[in-house]
Design an enzyme around this catalytic site. Structure first.
Site, PDB file in Angstrom:
ATOM      1  N   CYS A  64       3.134   9.785  -0.967  1.00 48.46           N
ATOM      2  CA  CYS A  64       2.331   9.327  -2.095  1.00 48.46           C
ATOM      3  C   CYS A  64       3.128   9.530  -3.371  1.00 48.46           C
ATOM      4  O   CYS A  64       4.167  10.181  -3.361  1.00 48.46           O
ATOM      5  CB  CYS A  64       1.000  10.083  -2.144  1.00 48.46           C
ATOM      6  SG  CYS A  64       1.168  11.809  -2.632  1.00 48.46           S
ATOM      7  N   HIS A 246       3.678   2.126  -1.050  1.00 50.81           N
ATOM      8  CA  HIS A 246       4.170   3.482  -0.839  1.00 50.81           C
ATOM      9  C   HIS A 246       5.257   3.802  -1.864  1.00 50.81           C
ATOM     10  O   HIS A 246       5.984   2.929  -2.321  1.00 50.81           O
ATOM     11  CB  HIS A 246       4.728   3.654   0.576  1.00 50.81           C
ATOM     12  CG  HIS A 246       3.674   3.658   1.635  1.00 50.81           C
ATOM     13  ND1 HIS A 246       3.151   4.814   2.156  1.00 50.81           N
ATOM     14  CD2 HIS A 246       3.035   2.650   2.269  1.00 50.81           C
ATOM     15  CE1 HIS A 246       2.238   4.516   3.068  1.00 50.81           C
ATOM     16  NE2 HIS A 246       2.142   3.206   3.153  1.00 50.81           N
TER      17      HIS A 246
END
Length: 391
Positions: A64, A246
């Protein structure tokens, strides 16, 4: 578009037995019943430039934005952890990140700039909670550092962390380049919807071309984008790479791009730290912290022999060296680049096998000439020969 990472259903049970014991101190600080529990991440210790350095891993959904940024700060030694630290929570990570942001000093002393800097710091602190779940990031297809500006970008600016992507439209495809233009992803989606419902056939065609571009580049990385990315990133620069919602920690080492491996499945793999980024199809090679090729093979090469893997890695190096030669208006076309790469491969094989029979030599030379096979069949054959020569 944005990047979203779902927390694990049961962070504690997902840890290895030894690691769960290390988490005992963290579990004591659990919030009262009814409040969400913090996410737990395992710490992997690597030898980075001769110093024992932590990086944070994640068990689901990839890195993340919080992890991508924090791993840069760890690799820059701007944040340090206790040598015994094995597990860390998202709250702890955000506290470390907040301390880093608050410690930044404005470069200019004028009152106006100081007020603007303080406002940026305040805005960044407000954005921090989003880093553990996802950020609103909207790419533009015109450059590897082109994003639609959002408040979330302030965090990257303040920390001086470059944010890149590789989803570019190839100027050698003029129709697609015209259809996409300087639009962002969100704007392009809106344009496609509008054009498809237009009564103007030219607009309908343009909308279909734009839609085809998005479908054909669903991996969100193009070879033109990869070439531009390799040229734009500075040697040794740590940055954040955005792809498929991502965020990954990226570095350029000796002219090649690598992504930090943060999958918790590699927590105990000391020889797996970096993953090469050299094509758009996901094939890659794993390297250790010193960028030496690991015996743990890439995703698609897992069944290859050591000799085949060495050939893949050799082709990869050749391809990247040729990409770096594509500078300025004299850049090679895709066809010319493929031919030059094939010729380079032929010459290397000639040097390695000086006694090759004439019949085999003719077969190798034939690969450097335009083939009479259908285009689709040529691409398939080329893919089988080397994953790293598709450009």
């Amino acid at each position: 578009m944005g990047g979203v990472d779902s927390p694990p259903d049961d962070p504690i049970s997902s840890l290895s037995p030894g690691t769960a014991e290390q988490a005992s101190d963290a579990t004591k600080a659990r919030p009262p019943a009814g409040e969400p529990e913090p996410d737990f991440y395992c710490v992997k210790w690597i030898s980075w430039k001769g110093e024992r350095t932590p990086i944070i891993t994640q068990c689901e959904n990839g890195p993340c934005p919080l992890l991508a940024i924090m791993n840069i700060l760890f690799l820059q030694w701007k944040v340090k952890l206790s040598p015994q630290k094995e597990v860390i929570t998202s709250d702890e990570l955000m506290a470390h990140l907040g301390d880093c942001i608050l410690s930044i000093k404005p470069q200019e002393n004028s009152e106006g700039l100081q007020l603007n800097f303080q406002q940026n710091v305040n805005d960044a602190m407000m954005v921090l909670p989003k880093l553990s779940t996802g950020l609103d990031v909207n790419v533009r297809f015109t450059g590897v550092s082109d994003f639609e500006y959002t408040p979330e970008c302030i965090v990257f600016d303040l920390l001086n962390v470059p944010l890149y992507h590789g989803w570019l439209v190839d100027p050698q495809s003029p129709d697609a380049a015209q259809a996409v233009g300087t639009l962002s992803y969100n704007q392009l989606v809106e344009k496609i919807i509008t054009c498809k419902h237009s009564s103007d056939p030219n607009l309908v065609t343009e909308g279909l071309i734009a839609e085809q571009f998005l479908e054909s580049t669903a991996t969100q990385l193009t070879y033109h984008g990869l070439c531009e990315l390799t040229a734009a990133v500075k040697e040794g620069e740590l940055s954040v790479f955005f792809r498929n919602n991502h965020f990954s920690t990226m570095i350029k080492h000796q002219g090649h791009l690598y992504l930090l491996v943060t999958d918790q499945g590699f927590l105990q793999e000391e020889k797996v730290t970096w993953e090469s980024l050299h094509n758009v199809d996901g094939d890659s090679c794993f390297c250790d912290a010193e960028f030496h090729l690991s015996q743990t093979l890439g995703k698609e090469a897992a069944g290859s022999s050591p000799q085949e893997q060495r050939q893949v890695d050799q082709d990869y190096m050749i391809a990247l060296s040729l990409q770096q030669q594509q500078q300025g208006p004299s850049a090679l076309s895709d066809l010319e680049l493929a031919r030059q790469l094939q010729q380079e491969e032929y010459q290397q094989q000639q040097q390695q096998q000086p006694a090759t029979p004439p019949a085999q030599v003719m077969g190798l030379q034939g690969r450097a000439q335009p083939s009479s096979r259908p285009a689709g069949e040529r691409r398939q054959r080329h893919k089988q020969e080397s994953d790293c020569v598709l450009l």
